[in-house]
Design a protein around this motif. Structure first.
Motif, PDB file in Angstrom:
ATOM      1  N   MET A 142      67.872  54.213 -93.686  1.00  0.00           N
ATOM      2  CA  MET A 142      69.158  54.720 -93.274  1.00  0.00           C
ATOM      3  C   MET A 142      69.628  55.768 -94.284  1.00  0.00           C
ATOM      4  O   MET A 142      69.454  55.613 -95.488  1.00  0.00           O
ATOM      5  CB  MET A 142      70.188  53.586 -93.212  1.00  0.00           C
ATOM      6  CG  MET A 142      71.591  54.104 -92.951  1.00  0.00           C
ATOM      7  SD  MET A 142      72.864  52.836 -92.860  1.00  0.00           S
ATOM      8  CE  MET A 142      72.300  51.922 -91.456  1.00  0.00           C
ATOM      9  N   ILE A 143      70.219  56.827 -93.754  1.00  0.00           N
ATOM     10  CA  ILE A 143      70.854  57.823 -94.596  1.00  0.00           C
ATOM     11  C   ILE A 143      72.323  57.431 -94.681  1.00  0.00           C
ATOM     12  O   ILE A 143      73.048  57.497 -93.704  1.00  0.00           O
ATOM     13  CB  ILE A 143      70.714  59.241 -94.011  1.00  0.00           C
ATOM     14  CG1 ILE A 143      69.247  59.649 -93.951  1.00  0.00           C
ATOM     15  CG2 ILE A 143      71.532  60.231 -94.813  1.00  0.00           C
ATOM     16  CD1 ILE A 143      68.999  60.951 -93.221  1.00  0.00           C
ATOM     17  N   LYS A 144      72.721  56.977 -95.840  1.00  0.00           N
ATOM     18  CA  LYS A 144      74.111  56.608 -96.065  1.00  0.00           C
ATOM     19  C   LYS A 144      74.750  57.726 -96.868  1.00  0.00           C
ATOM     20  O   LYS A 144      74.400  57.942 -98.031  1.00  0.00           O
ATOM     21  CB  LYS A 144      74.214  55.290 -96.804  1.00  0.00           C
ATOM     22  CG  LYS A 144      75.626  54.791 -96.926  1.00  0.00           C
ATOM     23  CD  LYS A 144      75.631  53.293 -97.150  1.00  0.00           C
ATOM     24  CE  LYS A 144      77.005  52.717 -97.117  1.00  0.00           C
ATOM     25  NZ  LYS A 144      77.563  52.556 -95.810  1.00  0.00           N
ATOM     26  N   LEU A 145      75.659  58.453 -96.212  1.00  0.00           N
ATOM     27  CA  LEU A 145      76.304  59.561 -96.897  1.00  0.00           C
ATOM     28  C   LEU A 145      77.173  59.025 -98.020  1.00  0.00           C
ATOM     29  O   LEU A 145      77.818  57.987 -97.879  1.00  0.00           O
ATOM     30  CB  LEU A 145      77.141  60.375 -95.911  1.00  0.00           C
ATOM     31  CG  LEU A 145      76.368  61.035 -94.767  1.00  0.00           C
ATOM     32  CD1 LEU A 145      77.318  61.815 -93.874  1.00  0.00           C
ATOM     33  CD2 LEU A 145      75.278  61.945 -95.289  1.00  0.00           C
ATOM     34  N   PRO A 146      77.197  59.733 -99.141  1.00  0.00           N
ATOM     35  CA  PRO A 146      78.016  59.283-100.271  1.00  0.00           C
ATOM     36  C   PRO A 146      79.502  59.459 -99.968  1.00  0.00           C
ATOM     37  O   PRO A 146      79.873  60.100 -98.982  1.00  0.00           O
ATOM     38  CB  PRO A 146      77.571  60.215-101.401  1.00  0.00           C
ATOM     39  CG  PRO A 146      77.104  61.449-100.707  1.00  0.00           C
ATOM     40  CD  PRO A 146      76.515  60.987 -99.401  1.00  0.00           C
ATOM     41  N   SER A 147      80.343  58.937-100.826  1.00  0.00           N
ATOM     42  CA  SER A 147      81.786  59.086-100.611  1.00  0.00           C
ATOM     43  C   SER A 147      82.207  60.552-100.721  1.00  0.00           C
ATOM     44  O   SER A 147      83.134  60.981-100.042  1.00  0.00           O
ATOM     45  CB  SER A 147      82.579  58.219-101.589  1.00  0.00           C
ATOM     46  OG  SER A 147      82.315  58.614-102.913  1.00  0.00           O
ATOM     47  N   GLU A 148      81.524  61.316-101.543  1.00  0.00           N
ATOM     48  CA  GLU A 148      81.801  62.741-101.661  1.00  0.00           C
ATOM     49  C   GLU A 148      80.519  63.527-101.403  1.00  0.00           C
ATOM     50  O   GLU A 148      79.488  63.257-102.014  1.00  0.00           O
ATOM     51  CB  GLU A 148      82.327  63.078-103.054  1.00  0.00           C
ATOM     52  CG  GLU A 148      83.686  62.489-103.327  1.00  0.00           C
ATOM     53  CD  GLU A 148      84.295  63.018-104.617  1.00  0.00           C
ATOM     54  OE1 GLU A 148      83.738  63.961-105.226  1.00  0.00           O
ATOM     55  OE2 GLU A 148      85.339  62.480-105.003  1.00  0.00           O
ATOM     56  N   LEU A 149      80.621  64.469-100.484  1.00  0.00           N
ATOM     57  CA  LEU A 149      79.482  65.338-100.188  1.00  0.00           C
ATOM     58  C   LEU A 149      79.959  66.776-100.339  1.00  0.00           C
ATOM     59  O   LEU A 149      80.474  67.383 -99.413  1.00  0.00           O
ATOM     60  CB  LEU A 149      78.939  65.070 -98.783  1.00  0.00           C
ATOM     61  CG  LEU A 149      77.637  65.770 -98.420  1.00  0.00           C
ATOM     62  CD1 LEU A 149      76.525  65.395 -99.402  1.00  0.00           C
ATOM     63  CD2 LEU A 149      77.215  65.419 -97.013  1.00  0.00           C
ATOM     64  N   GLN A 180      66.298  63.140-101.449  1.00  0.00           N
ATOM     65  CA  GLN A 180      66.341  61.768-100.933  1.00  0.00           C
ATOM     66  C   GLN A 180      66.413  61.764 -99.405  1.00  0.00           C
ATOM     67  O   GLN A 180      65.711  61.000 -98.737  1.00  0.00           O
ATOM     68  CB  GLN A 180      67.546  61.045-101.525  1.00  0.00           C
ATOM     69  CG  GLN A 180      67.779  59.666-100.997  1.00  0.00           C
ATOM     70  CD  GLN A 180      69.086  59.074-101.534  1.00  0.00           C
ATOM     71  OE1 GLN A 180      69.714  59.621-102.427  1.00  0.00           O
ATOM     72  NE2 GLN A 180      69.480  57.958-100.975  1.00  0.00           N
ATOM     73  N   VAL A 181      67.244  62.618 -98.844  1.00  0.00           N
ATOM     74  CA  VAL A 181      67.422  62.679 -97.398  1.00  0.00           C
ATOM     75  C   VAL A 181      66.142  63.153 -96.716  1.00  0.00           C
ATOM     76  O   VAL A 181      65.695  62.561 -95.734  1.00  0.00           O
ATOM     77  CB  VAL A 181      68.627  63.578 -97.035  1.00  0.00           C
ATOM     78  CG1 VAL A 181      68.675  63.870 -95.557  1.00  0.00           C
ATOM     79  CG2 VAL A 181      69.922  62.929 -97.493  1.00  0.00           C
ATOM     80  N   ILE A 182      65.541  64.198 -97.220  1.00  0.00           N
ATOM     81  CA  ILE A 182      64.312  64.730 -96.617  1.00  0.00           C
ATOM     82  C   ILE A 182      63.193  63.697 -96.673  1.00  0.00           C
ATOM     83  O   ILE A 182      62.464  63.521 -95.698  1.00  0.00           O
ATOM     84  CB  ILE A 182      63.908  66.060 -97.277  1.00  0.00           C
ATOM     85  CG1 ILE A 182      64.923  67.139 -96.887  1.00  0.00           C
ATOM     86  CG2 ILE A 182      62.498  66.478 -96.868  1.00  0.00           C
ATOM     87  CD1 ILE A 182      64.753  68.450 -97.592  1.00  0.00           C
ATOM     88  N   SER A 183      63.065  62.995 -97.777  1.00  0.00           N
ATOM     89  CA  SER A 183      62.043  61.942 -97.884  1.00  0.00           C
ATOM     90  C   SER A 183      62.248  60.872 -96.825  1.00  0.00           C
ATOM     91  O   SER A 183      61.298  60.425 -96.185  1.00  0.00           O
ATOM     92  CB  SER A 183      62.074  61.297 -99.269  1.00  0.00           C
ATOM     93  OG  SER A 183      61.670  62.200-100.242  1.00  0.00           O
TER      94      SER A 183
END
Length: 91
Positions: free
Chosen positions: A1-8, A19-22
């Motif tokens: 799962m891609i869990k977006l951080p609190s700040e992007l 991390q996301v691409i992997s």
């Protein structure tokens, strides 16, 4: 799962990108959870659009786990009318 951080924001995108691409490369169904997102800037929105476009180009399925109010507001404020991204934000 891609869990977006609190700040992007521009400060987080570079470190988060690898991390996301992997994760995308290793899975066929990509779950995205934006429930903790509280702050996003223009670069963050562009990053999410690029991620969604990359997932689709790889022929993979996206399952959006949540729809952050801040993300929706940012998309509207920026005037983004991209059908690829907006399909995950139904009213």
């Amino acid at each position: 799962m891609i869990k977006l951080p609190s700040e992007l924001t521009i400060a987080q995108v570079d470190s988060y990108q690898t991390q996301v691409i992997s994760h995308i490369d290793e899975n066929t169904v990509i779950n995205i959870d934006d429930s903790e997102l509280t702050r996003i800037d223009t670069i963050g929105v562009q990053f999410i659009l690029a991620v969604v476009t990359y997932i689709i180009a790889q022929g993979k399925e996206i399952k959006w786990q949540s729809t952050s109010i801040i993300l929706r507001e940012s998309i509207n404020q920026l005037g983004i009318k991209d059908a690829i991204l907006l399909q995950y934000f139904s009213d």
